[in-house]
Design a protein around this motif. Sequence first.
Motif, short mmCIF file in Angstrom:
data_model
loop_
_atom_site.label_atom_id
_atom_site.label_comp_id
_atom_site.label_asym_id
_atom_site.label_seq_id
_atom_site.Cartn_x
_atom_site.Cartn_y
_atom_site.Cartn_z
N ASP A 57 7.08 10.42 -15.95
CA ASP A 57 6.88 10.40 -14.56
C ASP A 57 7.56 9.41 -13.96
O ASP A 57 7.53 8.17 -14.60
N GLY A 58 7.68 9.09 -12.68
CA GLY A 58 8.21 8.12 -12.12
C GLY A 58 7.77 8.16 -10.60
O GLY A 58 7.28 9.10 -10.25
N PHE A 59 7.59 6.80 -9.90
CA PHE A 59 6.86 7.04 -8.44
C PHE A 59 7.75 5.87 -7.77
O PHE A 59 8.10 4.90 -8.28
N ILE A 60 7.66 5.97 -6.71
CA ILE A 60 7.93 5.04 -5.64
C ILE A 60 6.67 4.87 -4.66
O ILE A 60 6.17 5.72 -4.36
N LYS A 61 6.40 3.62 -4.30
CA LYS A 61 5.40 3.42 -3.39
C LYS A 61 5.74 2.36 -2.17
O LYS A 61 6.33 1.34 -2.56
N TYR A 62 5.62 2.90 -0.80
CA TYR A 62 6.18 1.84 -0.06
C TYR A 62 4.76 1.75 0.85
O TYR A 62 4.47 2.90 1.56
N LYS A 63 4.58 0.73 1.34
CA LYS A 63 3.49 0.29 2.24
C LYS A 63 4.08 0.33 3.92
O LYS A 63 5.02 -0.64 4.04
N LEU A 64 3.50 1.28 4.42
CA LEU A 64 4.04 1.36 5.86
C LEU A 64 3.33 0.43 6.88
O LEU A 64 3.93 -0.22 7.57
N PHE A 65 2.17 0.25 6.48
CA PHE A 65 1.28 -0.57 7.34
C PHE A 65 0.14 -1.43 6.38
O PHE A 65 -0.07 -0.63 5.45
N ARG A 66 0.00 -2.68 6.81
CA ARG A 66 -0.71 -3.37 5.87
C ARG A 66 -1.90 -3.88 6.73
O ARG A 66 -1.70 -4.50 8.18
#
Lengths: 299, 186
Positions: free
Chosen positions: A118-127
């Motif tokens: 498995d693989g993933f990408i994760k992006y924080k849109l708001f913090r």
Amino acid sequence: MQKDRLFLPTFLVFLFTLGLVAQPTTEDDLLAALGDEEPTILVDASFKTNRVINLHSLENTAPGVMDFKISHRFGFVDQGVYDLFGLDNASMRLGFEFGLTDRLAAGFGRASYQKTYDGFIKYKLFRQKTGEKAFPLTVAYISTVAIKTIKPPTDKPKPYFSSNMNYTHQLLIGRKFSDKFSFEVAPILVHRNIVPTAAIDNDIILIALAGRMKLTKWVSVNAEYIPIVAGNIDPQYKNSLSLGFDIETGGHVFQLHFTNSTSMSDHSIFTETVGDWAKGGIHFGFNVSRVFTLWDKRS
Amino acid sequence: MKKFFLLLAFATIFMAQANAQKYGTRKGTITFDSDTNMEKIHAVNNTVSAVIDAKSKKLQFAVLIKGFQFKKALMQEHFNENYMESSKFPKATFKGEIVDGDVNFVQIGSYDAKVKGKLTIHGVTKDVTVPVKIEMSKAGAHSTATFKVVLADYGIKIPSLVKNKIAKEVTIKVDATLPMLLKRNK
């Protein structure tokens, strides 16, 4: 008359100016002379690691850091003493996760359950932030892909490569409410390229709920529940429910937990959980997370 | 009425003038060093607020604990979460005055002096006396100081598991150039 009418507004302006200028001259607080600028600060450490238990948490792997994860789920505890409550069997996953920027993380892993990569990408849109530019929530988008490489029974035709592909899209929305308590909600869409029968949907929608409560500086209790809210699924599959502890010791975080999910790849946690809590269909399991600093995030 | 406006104008100018004897910045630097055989820990904070009043010889420093930057993200998290408890005690402050040494703020040159005052870290306040160097130049008052802080004095507990990785006594270096404050920043 003219004078009298002007007097009051002028006097008020004078008082206002006086107040504005006189304020920093108070002896007690010299720093007031700099003005009361409030810095914006990111809220961090909402969870101890980037996973609540199975679910992604609000935290990303920090930029420049590699997080090496070893995860085990032992057999179901209802197997009793013969299997030493499941300890004789284990489903496992090895994972490597990287913080690329302060918003972007990516990782891959390999789980023994159906020999899944498995693989993933994760992006924080708001913090979540406090201070001048405060923001109440952290919002992150996660996209995962997984491929099962387990060989089909010899009497079945060989599947296409694409038949083994599974995807998820997750939108994490959460907040660190206090020093101790954090909570997140995540709408999730799972897409399976192949399902066993026409009555079963390829797309399944879930809403995950997860939280943590710190017990001490080094220990927290975590829980997550991931109910299926839309889509037809084989009735043997249950909603994933997990309960556990995070124990931090310097560079390691040990996550010990009970869960009814056997797999550790996102799509199968969400849609292929067979354990029934009420009947002892629970795994004891752990994640061990060890971080390595690959490059200095300040550079 | 004219008199009144004149008075108002004078008062405003006078009040603004009162600030001219102060030096201040928001961009001072404080570094923190913990040095043991097992691990060297270094952190920098470039957002230190400082004001010196040349007339009263009083000075104040304030620093946001969360502004300390470490090489390792996990160290920074532990520093804030477990040791400094920075959400409970967001700032470290120093309030004191120049007690020793004749600093001439209107004369370019280098002055050695001592400051005495109250240092507050992790919610605990202690009396300290620290040697400082103040260099007056056109840029303002460049102030530097190096001193040691015993963690236990400020109620900062180090668990036994990491005891030999974190020094009992850490070195704090302050380096800030304080330009003259002519008027309020805002």
